[in-house]
Write an enzyme that holds these catalytic residues in place. Structure first.
Site, PDB file in Angstrom:
ATOM      1  N   TRP A   1       0.864  -1.188   0.000  1.00 48.05           N
ATOM      2  CA  TRP A   1       0.000   0.000   0.000  1.00 48.05           C
ATOM      3  C   TRP A   1       0.894   1.230   0.000  1.00 48.05           C
ATOM      4  O   TRP A   1       1.883   1.266   0.739  1.00 48.05           O
ATOM      5  CB  TRP A   1      -0.856  -0.023   1.266  1.00 48.05           C
ATOM      6  CG  TRP A   1      -1.845   1.088   1.440  1.00 48.05           C
ATOM      7  CD1 TRP A   1      -3.157   1.079   1.082  1.00 48.05           C
ATOM      8  CD2 TRP A   1      -1.625   2.365   2.062  1.00 48.05           C
ATOM      9  NE1 TRP A   1      -3.764   2.259   1.446  1.00 48.05           N
ATOM     10  CE2 TRP A   1      -2.840   3.067   2.040  1.00 48.05           C
ATOM     11  CE3 TRP A   1      -0.506   2.995   2.620  1.00 48.05           C
ATOM     12  CZ2 TRP A   1      -2.989   4.345   2.566  1.00 48.05           C
ATOM     13  CZ3 TRP A   1      -0.639   4.278   3.142  1.00 48.05           C
ATOM     14  CH2 TRP A   1      -1.870   4.934   3.114  1.00 48.05           C
TER      15      TRP A   1
ATOM     16  N   SER B   1       4.950  -5.697   2.347  1.00 45.77           N
ATOM     17  CA  SER B   1       4.159  -4.803   3.184  1.00 45.77           C
ATOM     18  C   SER B   1       2.733  -5.339   3.335  1.00 45.77           C
ATOM     19  O   SER B   1       2.521  -6.443   3.802  1.00 45.77           O
ATOM     20  CB  SER B   1       4.191  -3.384   2.616  1.00 45.77           C
ATOM     21  OG  SER B   1       3.669  -2.462   3.533  1.00 45.77           O
ATOM     22  N   MET B   2       1.727  -4.579   2.883  1.00 43.53           N
ATOM     23  CA  MET B   2       0.349  -5.045   2.953  1.00 43.53           C
ATOM     24  C   MET B   2       0.181  -6.382   2.256  1.00 43.53           C
ATOM     25  O   MET B   2      -0.659  -7.203   2.642  1.00 43.53           O
ATOM     26  CB  MET B   2      -0.580  -4.002   2.330  1.00 43.53           C
ATOM     27  CG  MET B   2      -2.034  -4.409   2.349  1.00 43.53           C
ATOM     28  SD  MET B   2      -3.151  -3.211   1.591  1.00 43.53           S
ATOM     29  CE  MET B   2      -4.706  -4.102   1.802  1.00 43.53           C
TER      30      MET B   2
ATOM     31  N   ASP C   1      12.815   0.260   9.853  1.00 44.39           N
ATOM     32  CA  ASP C   1      11.488   0.421   9.262  1.00 44.39           C
ATOM     33  C   ASP C   1      10.589   1.205  10.220  1.00 44.39           C
ATOM     34  O   ASP C   1      10.283   0.737  11.314  1.00 44.39           O
ATOM     35  CB  ASP C   1      10.896  -0.954   8.970  1.00 44.39           C
ATOM     36  CG  ASP C   1       9.639  -0.919   8.115  1.00 44.39           C
ATOM     37  OD1 ASP C   1       8.925   0.097   8.152  1.00 44.39           O
ATOM     38  OD2 ASP C   1       9.382  -1.915   7.417  1.00 44.39           O
TER      39      ASP C   1
ATOM     40  N   HIS D   1      11.535   0.931   5.237  1.00 45.41           N
ATOM     41  CA  HIS D   1      10.458   0.054   4.788  1.00 45.41           C
ATOM     42  C   HIS D   1      10.593  -0.333   3.311  1.00 45.41           C
ATOM     43  O   HIS D   1      10.399  -1.490   2.954  1.00 45.41           O
ATOM     44  CB  HIS D   1       9.113   0.764   5.017  1.00 45.41           C
ATOM     45  CG  HIS D   1       7.914  -0.083   4.740  1.00 45.41           C
ATOM     46  ND1 HIS D   1       7.606  -1.203   5.479  1.00 45.41           N
ATOM     47  CD2 HIS D   1       6.942   0.029   3.785  1.00 45.41           C
ATOM     48  CE1 HIS D   1       6.494  -1.741   5.018  1.00 45.41           C
ATOM     49  NE2 HIS D   1       6.080  -1.026   3.992  1.00 45.41           N
TER      50      HIS D   1
END
Length: 275
Positions: free
Chosen positions: A29, A96-97, A226, A255
């Site tokens: 995202w 990530s997402m 992160d 990240h």
């Protein structure tokens, strides 16, 4: 352009590069499949079939009103796999997402066809700070994201979110201003509703009960610096909960490893696939 239509009639864009064992790349995202391009090219060149798709609501995919919970998103992943004709020897890689789709696919679809998994800067197992998840992210942090998206998302993404995403500051400049602008442009292709709904999903969904479904070798890569998805809440916790996992910590990395540590990440993915 290739599209797959999901069970609820949503058209999802995907691309398939190369031939060989399938590796499905699931984006974070608020980006789209193109964020995986460097890794997808390397995978295809190395003899794998790299498949990346735009999550519903993002990039070139449809923007429906509903379907942004992880059960629906895992079903979307299954639909892409079926349309692409991949049924076995599959590696799922979630950034990530996108780690949430991997986890929910493993539990909801019993990991059908999957022989390996990778979680990169992933939100798994649980992002939100609660009494039984003390290393999580406070709710007020997510409230600030929602506020920024609602008030002026172009400014929020380019001036606040993506600099933190890539660890960019007054002194540290791991990525160019042009890349920050490009990512903002990609983020703005998504609809406001899916942008908000997916932020709610990745911040609130508890994947701790999904961890037992990881019965395949699993690579976990996370940056120690992160600030979006802290390693203690995610990468280290996932490694503790997935029996067949290996955690690689990228010291002082933020990240956005797909850009800031692109070559190292690609090398580690290829090495994992080769074992």
């Amino acid at each position: 352009m290739p599209y797959v239509t999901t069970n609820d009639g949503v058209a999802l864009y995907y691309k398939s590069w190369g031939a060989g064992r399938p590796v499905i790349l699931i984006h974070g995202w608020p980006l789209d499949a193109d964020s995986w391009d460097a890794q997808a090219m390397a995978l295809a060149t190395a003899g794998f079939r790299a498949i990346a798709y735009d999550r519903r609501g993002f990039g070139r995919s449809d923007q429906p009103w509903d379907g942004y919970g992880y059960d629906s998103l895992a079903d979307d992943l299954a639909a892409v796999m079926a349309h692409a004709g991949v049924e076995s020897d599959i590696t799922l890689v979630g950034f990530s997402m996108g780690g949430g789709e991997v986890a929910r696919y493993m539990s909801r679809h019993q990991g059908r066809g999957v022989v390996k998994a990778a979680l990169i800067s992933s939100v798994v197992p649980y992002m939100l700070k609660t009494d039984d998840n003390p290393k999580g992210v406070p709710q007020e942090n997510f409230d600030e994201i929602m506020k920024g998206v609602r008030s002026d998302r172009a400014h929020f993404f380019q001036q606040t979110f993506f600099p933190q995403f890539f660890g960019a500051g007054l002194i540290s400049r791991p990525v160019s201003d042009e890349l920050l602008a490009m990512c903002t442009g990609i983020a703005l292709l998504a609809g406001l509703k899916p942008t908000l709904a997916c932020a709610e999903s990745f911040s609130q969904t508890d994947f701790r009960n999904d961890l037992n479904a990881f019965d395949v070798p699993t690579l976990i890569i996370h940056g120690t610096a992160d600030k979006i998805v802290p390693i203690d809440a995610a990468g280290r916790a996932a490694a503790n909960g997935i029996t067949s996992s290996r955690l690689i910590e990228y010291d002082d990395e933020p990240h956005g490893l797909l850009a800031t540590a692109s070559n190292r990440l690609t090398k580690d993915l290829l090495a994992f696939l080769a074992t």
